[in-house]
Design an enzyme around this catalytic site. Structure first.
Site, PDB file in Angstrom:
ATOM      1  N   HIS A  66       1.420  -1.433   0.022  1.00  0.00           N
ATOM      2  CA  HIS A  66      -0.137  -0.444   0.163  1.00  0.00           C
ATOM      3  C   HIS A  66       0.573   1.059  -0.091  1.00  0.00           C
ATOM      4  CE1 HIS A  66      -2.193  -2.682   2.470  1.00  0.00           C
ATOM      5  NE2 HIS A  66      -3.551  -2.694   1.764  1.00  0.00           N
ATOM      6  N   ASP A 113       2.162   1.874   3.560  1.00  0.00           N
ATOM      7  CA  ASP A 113       3.201   0.951   3.998  1.00  0.00           C
ATOM      8  C   ASP A 113       4.510   1.989   3.670  1.00  0.00           C
ATOM      9  OD1 ASP A 113       1.532  -0.342   4.484  1.00  0.00           O
ATOM     10  OD2 ASP A 113       1.228  -1.889   2.765  1.00  0.00           O
ATOM     11  N   GLU A 154     -10.489  -7.945  -4.785  1.00  0.00           N
ATOM     12  CA  GLU A 154     -10.391  -8.116  -2.924  1.00  0.00           C
ATOM     13  C   GLU A 154     -11.808  -8.164  -2.282  1.00  0.00           C
ATOM     14  OE1 GLU A 154      -6.476  -8.125  -1.337  1.00  0.00           O
ATOM     15  OE2 GLU A 154      -7.343  -9.204   0.251  1.00  0.00           O
ATOM     16  N   ASP A 186      -4.254 -13.880  -2.399  1.00  0.00           N
ATOM     17  CA  ASP A 186      -4.115 -13.311  -1.073  1.00  0.00           C
ATOM     18  C   ASP A 186      -4.098 -14.267  -0.207  1.00  0.00           C
ATOM     19  OD1 ASP A 186      -3.074 -10.953  -1.432  1.00  0.00           O
ATOM     20  OD2 ASP A 186      -4.401 -10.081  -0.418  1.00  0.00           O
ATOM     21  N   ASP A 216      -5.875 -13.644   9.309  1.00  0.00           N
ATOM     22  CA  ASP A 216      -4.453 -13.695   8.418  1.00  0.00           C
ATOM     23  C   ASP A 216      -3.671 -14.535   9.086  1.00  0.00           C
ATOM     24  OD1 ASP A 216      -5.609 -11.253   6.495  1.00  0.00           O
ATOM     25  OD2 ASP A 216      -5.290 -10.033   8.170  1.00  0.00           O
TER      26      ASP A 216
END
Ligand code: XUL
Ligand code: CO
Length: 438
Positions: free
Chosen positions: A101, A104, A232, A296, A309
């Site tokens: 991103h 980030d 996504e 992902d 996650d």
């Protein structure tokens, strides 16, 4: 350049009998499976945000892991230290891609002009680091959910100024993606949804999201972006209702707004399971619509109702995923580990153990999925299950040459059909176990 992960060697393949925690047991980059190297089947990517930014902060406690990499957080030195750490990490693991991103990469400034200047500086530095390596960007995206301005959404916001800021971030993130050789560009609509219909114009919001995506396609193509755009899907979290609930919903949206030629889907395992599906379901729905683009790679926890996650270790899920990917002829994108270490796994070694686990899990999934396809029992069963459709009547229906009346008369003549034949689920599950554990 000083080494950051000092006690970590290059991670090599040692095979399934190795007990070396810093070695691959299954991921053997050059091993050929169904005519292609493992590394080509599995373009793995490092997620900048989890691996280089996230320190384990949750709703109840602060960071456990130190991701300063020797620099002061919130500075450009730190942003560069993350690049150094990221490249050392990817090289040591043999990972060829990263995903990011915008925020980030650099600390976000109050003024967008300064943020963009920082992004230019850091992307120059990343380009420098890329030289002499075969590391590239898998996909880029704009974080349009973290800043308080996006509380009511980005493309779906009620504020035209916030919408313009979202558009500006998409433009810059596309510039960066192209600059860094990205294969794709992702829209994850974390705040594109609503909490209550009492304050929401759903139709207007969805139209605005589509307008933003069209502008992104037009701009991306104008600067030479040849890759895929991805939605996504995710059903909820942070919003209660998210517009891109699952693969089927996202595909419907893309078709409705004429975006289906430029977009595919980036399917995240833990998002599919949050939507009440299996990972394999959302992969299949994407694939049959020609829209399985990227993955992902992570997994959730069925005992928890949120997006945990976790690094994937479920070999059944990975096998069924790779079964879909092989049948799809591969991906245009890759496998991004949108996964994070558990909070108590806070050491630098844990970062490597996590990726070794994820890469080995998908390598095992690939090996086993190829065996399932080569074995042929499952495909043969499915083919035979639908064999009655090869009859004259079946052909006529498939060719749209029958009417309801004709089938009515056919049914009357028949009196009653035979039962359709066993689904053999348990038998097929046994076949899968047989292949997994032989
Ligand atoms: C959030 C999520 C994101 C996207 C990119 O659940 O998956 O990290 O992958 O914005
Ligand atoms: Co994700």
């Amino acid at each position: 350049m000083t080494e950051i992960f000092k006690n970590i060697p290059e991670i090599k393949f040692e095979g399934k009998n190795s007990e070396n925690p810093l070695a691959f047991k299954y991921y053997d980059a050059d091993r050929v499976i169904m005519g292609k190297k493992m590394s080509e089947h599995l373009p793995f990517a490092m997620a900048w945000w989890h691996n280089l930014c996230a320190g384990g902060t949750d709703m109840f406690g602060r960071d456990t892991a130190d991701k300063s990499f020797g620099a002061e957080k919130g500075t450009m030195e730190h942003a560069k230290a993350k690049v150094d750490a990221g490249f050392e990490f990817m090289k040591k693991l043999g990972i060829k891609y990263f995903c990011f991103h915008d925020v980030d990469l650099v600390p976000e400034a109050d003024d967008i002009k300064e943020t963009n200047r920082r992004l230019d500086e850091i992307s120059d530095y990343i380009l420098e680091k890329m030289q002499g390596t075969d590391i590239k960007c898998l996909w880029g995206t704009a974080n349009m959910f973290g800043n308080p301005r996006f509380m009511n959404g980005a493309g779906s916001t009620n504020s035209v100024d916030v919408y313009a800021f979202a558009a500006a971030q998409v433009k810059k993130a596309l510039d960066l993606t192209v600059k860094l050789g990205g294969r794709g560009y992702v829209f994850w609509g974390g705040r594109e949804g609503y909490e209550t219909l009492l304050n929401t114009d759903v139709k207007f919001e969805q139209e605005n999201i589509a307008r933003l995506m069209h502008m992104a396609v037009d701009y991306g193509r104008s600067i030479g972006f040849k890759g895929d755009f991805y939605i996504e899907p995710k059903p909820k979290e942070p919003m209660k209702h998210q517009y891109d609930f699952d693969a089927a919903t996202a595909i419907g949206f893309l078709k409705q707004y004429g975006l289906d030629k430029d977009f595919k889907l980036n399917i995240e395992a833990n998002h599919a399971t949050l939507a009440g599906h299996t990972f394999q379901h959302d992969l299949r729905i994407s694939a049959i619509n020609g829209m399985l683009g990227s993955i992902d790679a992570n997994q959730g926890d069925t005992l928890l109702g949120w997006d945990t996650d976790e690094f994937p270790f479920n070999v059944y899920e990975a096998t069924l995923c790779m079964y879909e990917v092989l049948k799809n002829g591969g991906l245009t994108g890759g496998f991004n580990f949108d996964s994070k270490n558990r909070r108590p796994s806070y050491t630098m070694e844990d970062m490597f153990y996590a990726y070794i686990l994820g890469m080995d899990t998908f390598a095992l999934g690939l090996i086993k999925a190829a065996e399932m396809i080569e074995d042929g029992r499952i495909d043969k069963f499915v083919e035979e299950k639908y064999a009655s459709w090869n009859s004259e009547l079946g052909q006529k229906i498939r060719n749209k040459e029958t009417t309801l009346e004709e089938l009515f008369h056919y049914a009357e003549k028949l009196g009653a059909p035979e039962l359709p034949g066993s689904g053999r689920q348990e038998l097929l599950e046994g076949v899968m176990n047989n292949i997994l554990f032989k």
